[in-house]
Design an enzyme around this catalytic site. Structure first.
Site, PDB file in Angstrom:
ATOM      1  N   GLU A 266      23.466  27.263  35.971  1.00  0.00           N
ATOM      2  CA  GLU A 266      24.103  28.391  35.273  1.00  0.00           C
ATOM      3  C   GLU A 266      25.029  29.159  36.223  1.00  0.00           C
ATOM      4  O   GLU A 266      26.098  29.635  35.809  1.00  0.00           O
ATOM      5  CB  GLU A 266      23.053  29.323  34.668  1.00  0.00           C
ATOM      6  CG  GLU A 266      22.343  28.744  33.455  1.00  0.00           C
ATOM      7  CD  GLU A 266      23.311  28.377  32.324  1.00  0.00           C
ATOM      8  OE1 GLU A 266      24.136  29.227  31.936  1.00  0.00           O
ATOM      9  OE2 GLU A 266      23.239  27.242  31.836  1.00  0.00           O
TER      10      GLU A 266
ATOM     11  N   TRP B 203      28.076  27.144  36.174  1.00  0.00           N
ATOM     12  CA  TRP B 203      28.889  27.346  34.961  1.00  0.00           C
ATOM     13  C   TRP B 203      29.796  28.564  35.152  1.00  0.00           C
ATOM     14  O   TRP B 203      30.973  28.553  34.800  1.00  0.00           O
ATOM     15  CB  TRP B 203      27.987  27.577  33.751  1.00  0.00           C
ATOM     16  CG  TRP B 203      27.621  26.350  32.976  1.00  0.00           C
ATOM     17  CD1 TRP B 203      26.411  25.714  32.973  1.00  0.00           C
ATOM     18  CD2 TRP B 203      28.471  25.601  32.091  1.00  0.00           C
ATOM     19  NE1 TRP B 203      26.464  24.620  32.136  1.00  0.00           N
ATOM     20  CE2 TRP B 203      27.703  24.528  31.578  1.00  0.00           C
ATOM     21  CE3 TRP B 203      29.795  25.732  31.673  1.00  0.00           C
ATOM     22  CZ2 TRP B 203      28.227  23.596  30.677  1.00  0.00           C
ATOM     23  CZ3 TRP B 203      30.316  24.805  30.774  1.00  0.00           C
ATOM     24  CH2 TRP B 203      29.540  23.758  30.287  1.00  0.00           C
TER      25      TRP B 203
ATOM     26  N   TRP C  29      43.058  28.844  10.927  1.00  0.00           N
ATOM     27  CA  TRP C  29      42.033  29.902  10.882  1.00  0.00           C
ATOM     28  C   TRP C  29      42.234  30.757   9.628  1.00  0.00           C
ATOM     29  O   TRP C  29      43.361  30.968   9.186  1.00  0.00           O
ATOM     30  CB  TRP C  29      42.121  30.790  12.119  1.00  0.00           C
ATOM     31  CG  TRP C  29      41.919  30.093  13.436  1.00  0.00           C
ATOM     32  CD1 TRP C  29      42.849  29.915  14.417  1.00  0.00           C
ATOM     33  CD2 TRP C  29      40.709  29.487  13.923  1.00  0.00           C
ATOM     34  NE1 TRP C  29      42.315  29.233  15.483  1.00  0.00           N
ATOM     35  CE2 TRP C  29      40.987  28.961  15.209  1.00  0.00           C
ATOM     36  CE3 TRP C  29      39.421  29.339  13.403  1.00  0.00           C
ATOM     37  CZ2 TRP C  29      40.038  28.305  15.976  1.00  0.00           C
ATOM     38  CZ3 TRP C  29      38.460  28.682  14.169  1.00  0.00           C
ATOM     39  CH2 TRP C  29      38.775  28.169  15.442  1.00  0.00           C
TER      40      TRP C  29
ATOM     41  N   ASN D 236      21.903  34.535  25.683  1.00  0.00           N
ATOM     42  CA  ASN D 236      22.934  33.496  25.781  1.00  0.00           C
ATOM     43  C   ASN D 236      22.875  32.477  24.648  1.00  0.00           C
ATOM     44  O   ASN D 236      23.907  32.074  24.112  1.00  0.00           O
ATOM     45  CB  ASN D 236      22.851  32.772  27.128  1.00  0.00           C
ATOM     46  CG  ASN D 236      24.006  31.800  27.310  1.00  0.00           C
ATOM     47  OD1 ASN D 236      25.161  32.195  27.267  1.00  0.00           O
ATOM     48  ND2 ASN D 236      23.705  30.517  27.464  1.00  0.00           N
TER      49      ASN D 236
ATOM     50  N   TRP E  31      38.612  32.306  17.070  1.00  0.00           N
ATOM     51  CA  TRP E  31      37.703  32.639  18.171  1.00  0.00           C
ATOM     52  C   TRP E  31      38.159  33.867  18.952  1.00  0.00           C
ATOM     53  O   TRP E  31      37.350  34.571  19.545  1.00  0.00           O
ATOM     54  CB  TRP E  31      37.554  31.441  19.117  1.00  0.00           C
ATOM     55  CG  TRP E  31      38.842  30.954  19.738  1.00  0.00           C
ATOM     56  CD1 TRP E  31      39.678  30.014  19.235  1.00  0.00           C
ATOM     57  CD2 TRP E  31      39.445  31.400  20.967  1.00  0.00           C
ATOM     58  NE1 TRP E  31      40.767  29.826  20.065  1.00  0.00           N
ATOM     59  CE2 TRP E  31      40.643  30.664  21.140  1.00  0.00           C
ATOM     60  CE3 TRP E  31      39.091  32.338  21.935  1.00  0.00           C
ATOM     61  CZ2 TRP E  31      41.485  30.842  22.234  1.00  0.00           C
ATOM     62  CZ3 TRP E  31      39.927  32.513  23.034  1.00  0.00           C
ATOM     63  CH2 TRP E  31      41.102  31.784  23.179  1.00  0.00           C
TER      64      TRP E  31
ATOM     65  N   TRP F  34      33.397  31.305  24.345  1.00  0.00           N
ATOM     66  CA  TRP F  34      33.984  31.312  22.997  1.00  0.00           C
ATOM     67  C   TRP F  34      34.757  30.028  22.719  1.00  0.00           C
ATOM     68  O   TRP F  34      34.671  29.462  21.629  1.00  0.00           O
ATOM     69  CB  TRP F  34      34.878  32.545  22.805  1.00  0.00           C
ATOM     70  CG  TRP F  34      34.049  33.689  22.314  1.00  0.00           C
ATOM     71  CD1 TRP F  34      33.478  34.688  23.060  1.00  0.00           C
ATOM     72  CD2 TRP F  34      33.643  33.925  20.956  1.00  0.00           C
ATOM     73  NE1 TRP F  34      32.745  35.520  22.254  1.00  0.00           N
ATOM     74  CE2 TRP F  34      32.834  35.083  20.963  1.00  0.00           C
ATOM     75  CE3 TRP F  34      33.875  33.272  19.750  1.00  0.00           C
ATOM     76  CZ2 TRP F  34      32.250  35.601  19.790  1.00  0.00           C
ATOM     77  CZ3 TRP F  34      33.313  33.775  18.584  1.00  0.00           C
ATOM     78  CH2 TRP F  34      32.510  34.928  18.610  1.00  0.00           C
TER      79      TRP F  34
END
Length: 489
Positions: free
Chosen positions: A285, A288, A317, A352, A370, A393
């Site tokens: 993590e 990341w 969208w 998360n 998004w 996102w």
């Protein structure tokens, strides 16, 4: 070095609000007498959608930091630079006033941050003042972890492999804390408790996130001593205290990624890839977080509200303001979504796993851009971080790096049943559903508005037909690429 004859140094604090393991602070203090400055930039913060609770957290961390610096006789000054365009002039004035030899900063990432620092460097240079920047916010400098062809990685698993190889060869060391210097006769500035344009958050929210390095270190020690062993198995269950609760402190730089890495390794006998799966999962993590900052530098378009995958810019969208508002206000009629959004609104933080669930619901089931969700999160997250928030996102909406394949769409009901099986999290945040049993609490719509849920809304969307709609929208893109490997799940 800290003699009266040594040239004066200025440490410009930004997202590095700590005394220990602070590269720029340590470097500045090693070169001569040191003064610290923090710039208040409320107009810039508003332009960047920084949350009021996050700005409040920054301000609350300044007094304990000022106290810690004072013990070393390093004064902390506060200056106003409403926008970052004002920073060069403000800093030059301060440098000339104090006869500063050089300014020291820890690198920040993003287009505006890079432009700001370049402008400051240029102005100072024309007046004979040095500007030194250091790697501090990351374990590896962007541009140093590259593919064999010399480009930035687009797939996390490949990036992680190279990071592991680098860490095995050379572990980033913690930086020494400066020694006390001779008093300079410069008083600390008063630190404001609020700034214009940002509402002070509730005391309840503040109490969840105490300020200061001591609290950050306490959380890290507590996590590494015990909870890290259970991290892999418990981190996905929002009703459990399965995560480190350190993201807020990392985002503000109250603790460093090096400190986190060393604590994780210490709990795992120095192992990266073997030993405790909890420690290895948590180190992943941290990587990341690293990966998304590298993406920010390597692919600047993501800083400009652009999709990482250009072909997804053509997605159709939906403009659905009422549905967007229902999502924002936690009244979608899907309990796990609404509970997660209430957690965000009341605490400035969201678990998360639920960040992914609510993001996929907005972008797939509601087919809303998004960027609407990214902006809303930044305006409410106390740990809001451009790189991580954008990366998350875009991953969820299948527009980003290493993203979930477009046909993977989390079903909020199955996610709810899997990760909150007893409905404990839902009932905590949606007390109006407290009377329901653990089966019905995930989908009260099945009860048809019976007693106990009369004041809870019906679902705003049909999950099955909306999934079909999303799949069609993605299939109709002009050019689709195969999945790059969705190993975030």
């Amino acid at each position: 070095m800290n003699s009266a004859n040594a040239p004066m140094q200025l440490i410009w604090l930004r997202s590095d609000l700590r005394l220990h393991d602070n590269t720029a602070l340590s470097a500045a203090a090693a070169r001569g007498p040191c003064v610290a400055v923090y710039l208040l930039s409320p107009q810039q913060w508003q332009a960047h959608d920084d949350a009021a609770c996050k700005v409040d957290f920054w301000l609350r961390n300044l007094p304990p930091l000022s106290g810690a610096l004072s013990e070393l006789n390093i004064p902390l000054l506060i200056r106003n630079a409403p926008r970052w365009d004002d920073a060069p002039t403000v800093l030059l004035d301060l440098c000339q006033q104090l006869k500063i030899d050089a300014v020291h900063v820890n690198d920040e990432y993003g287009i505006h941050e890079s432009r700001r620092d370049a402008a400051v460097r240029e102005v100072l240079k024309t007046h004979g003042i040095g500007f030194h920047s250091y790697l501090d916010q990351l374990l590896f400098a962007p541009g140093t972890v590259l593919t064999k062809s010399g480009s930035y990685f687009q797939v996390f698993s490949q990036f992680r492999k190279v990071c592991y190889e680098r860490l095995h060869r050379s572990l980033p060391n913690l930086v020494s804390t400066p020694m006390a210097q001779a008093p300079l006769g410069i008083d600390n500035d008063d630190i404001p408790s609020s700034v214009d344009g940002f509402v002070t958050p509730t005391q309840n929210l503040r109490d969840l996130w105490p300020a200061g390095e001591a609290e950050a270190q306490r959380r890290l020690d507590s996590f590494a001593d015990a909870q890290i062993d259970y991290y892999k198995n418990e981190r996905d269950f929002p009703a459990k205290p399965g995560t480190s609760q350190l993201s807020t402190y990392l985002a503000a730089g109250v603790i460093s990624p090096r400190q986190c890495l060393h604590a994780a390794l210490q709990s795992n006998q120095g192992e990266f890839e073997s030993g405790k799966v909890g420690a290895v999962t948590w180190i992943n993590e941290l990587l990341w977080r690293e990966f998304y900052k590298h993406i920010l530098v390597g692919y600047p378009r993501v800083s400009r509200h652009r999709a990482f995958r250009p072909e997804t810019e053509a997605l159709a969208w939906r403009h659905a303001p009422e549905e967007l508002a229902a999502w924002q206000q936690a009244r979608t009629g899907l309990p796990i979504i609404d509970a997660a959004m209430r957690q965000l609104l009341e605490t400035g933080w969201m678990h998360n796993r639920l960040r992914m669930v609510v993001a996929m619901f907005l972008t797939k089931n509601l087919l809303i851009d998004w960027r609407e969700g990214e902006r809303f999160f930044m305006r409410h997250l106390i740990d809001g971080d451009l790189a991580a928030n954008n990366g998350g996102w875009q991953w969820s909406s299948s527009t980003g790096t290493d993203s979930a394949p477009y046909f993977r769409i989390f079903n909020p009901l199955s996610q709810s049943e899997k990760f909150d099986p007893e409905g404990i999290f839902i009932k905590h945040w949606l007390p109006e559903l407290a009377a329901l049993n653990k089966k019905d609490v995930h989908n009260p719509a099945n009860l048809g508005g019976l007693f106990g849920v009369a004041d809870y809304p019906s679902p705003i969307v049909n999950l099955s037909t909306s999934r079909t709609r999303a799949l069609a929208a993605f299939k109709n893109l002009p050019s689709r690429h195969a999945d790059a490997g969705g190993d975030r799940e």
